[in-house]
Design an enzyme around this catalytic site. Structure first.
Site, short mmCIF file in Angstrom:
data_model
loop_
_atom_site.label_atom_id
_atom_site.label_comp_id
_atom_site.label_asym_id
_atom_site.label_seq_id
_atom_site.Cartn_x
_atom_site.Cartn_y
_atom_site.Cartn_z
N MET A 24 35.26 -8.13 42.32
CA MET A 24 35.40 -6.90 41.52
C MET A 24 34.78 -7.07 40.14
O MET A 24 34.33 -6.09 39.55
CB MET A 24 36.86 -6.47 41.42
N HIS A 45 38.41 11.38 50.20
CA HIS A 45 36.95 11.34 50.20
C HIS A 45 36.31 11.38 51.58
O HIS A 45 35.09 11.35 51.68
CB HIS A 45 36.46 10.09 49.46
N ILE A 46 37.09 11.46 52.63
CA ILE A 46 36.54 11.37 53.98
C ILE A 46 35.47 12.44 54.24
O ILE A 46 34.51 12.21 54.96
CB ILE A 46 37.65 11.41 55.06
N ASP A 48 33.75 13.98 51.69
CA ASP A 48 32.95 14.12 50.47
C ASP A 48 31.48 13.88 50.82
O ASP A 48 31.10 12.79 51.22
CB ASP A 48 33.42 13.12 49.43
N ALA A 94 23.12 -9.75 53.18
CA ALA A 94 23.08 -8.75 52.10
C ALA A 94 21.72 -8.05 52.08
O ALA A 94 21.65 -6.83 51.97
CB ALA A 94 23.36 -9.41 50.75
N ASN A 122 24.04 -11.91 37.18
CA ASN A 122 24.24 -12.06 38.62
C ASN A 122 22.87 -12.28 39.27
O ASN A 122 22.32 -11.42 39.94
CB ASN A 122 24.93 -10.82 39.20
N TYR A 129 17.89 -7.72 45.17
CA TYR A 129 17.44 -6.36 44.88
C TYR A 129 15.92 -6.30 44.68
O TYR A 129 15.25 -5.40 45.18
CB TYR A 129 18.17 -5.79 43.66
#
Length: 171
Positions: A24, A45-46, A48, A94, A122, A129
């Site tokens: 987190m 939010h299901i 949304d 990832a 990070n 990325y």
């Protein structure tokens, strides 16, 4: 490895991620959430249309999540987030899951741009990325407070035409 829509039965795994302090910290969020609160958020939010949450699986085992957030259908952009649980890190999952999330954003949702925020320190995430084509567009100073201090964040983006060139070169 595959991604699929988040289901209610996945919430205990999400709960573990949401309460893991080190994870987190990289999402710039407080590691504090009850399973009841998570269930209420899931129900809220299901339907949304401004977010999509996917579970990452390997051989039917929970690996992590990839999310498209703040989907803007007018400006055609969205934020992407990813978490791989510790057990599966360092296996290239990832990168693979991120690429599937990006593909979904561009080819299914017709986004023009996918963006993300990442702590400048990070380095493994920044590497992933960049490998997927994201470009650092700027540094946001003291953008997030985590673990008792402020952190700078990169704002990184990938445009659809850049994605298409990458995919062309991979064929």
């Amino acid at each position: 490895m595959k991604i699929r829509a988040l289901e209610r039965t996945d919430l205990p795994n999400i709960h573990k991620i949401n309460n893991h302090r080190a994870t987190m910290a990289y999402w710039f969020e407080e590691p504090y959430e009850s399973l009841d609160e998570l269930t209420i958020l899931y129900d809220k939010h299901i339907r949304d249309s401004h977010e999509r949450r996917f579970v990452i699986e390997l051989n039917d085992e929970f690996v992590g999540i990839v999310e498209l957030m703040d989907i803007d259908y007018i400006h055609r952009n969205c934020e992407i987030q990813i978490v791989i649980i510790t057990k599966f890190r360092g296996q290239g999952l990832a990168t693979e899951a991120l690429r599937k999330g990006i593909e979904y954003a561009f080819l299914m949702l017709n986004m023009h741009k996918v963006y993300l925020y990442v702590d400048v320190d990070n380095l493994p995430a920044v590497h992933i990325y960049k490998k997927c084509g994201f470009i650092i567009e700027g540094t946001m100073r003291d953008q997030f407070f985590s673990n008792g201090e402020y952190h700078d964040s990169y704002f990184m983006g990938l445009l659809k035409n850049e994605y298409e060139k990458i995919e062309e070169n991979n064929e």
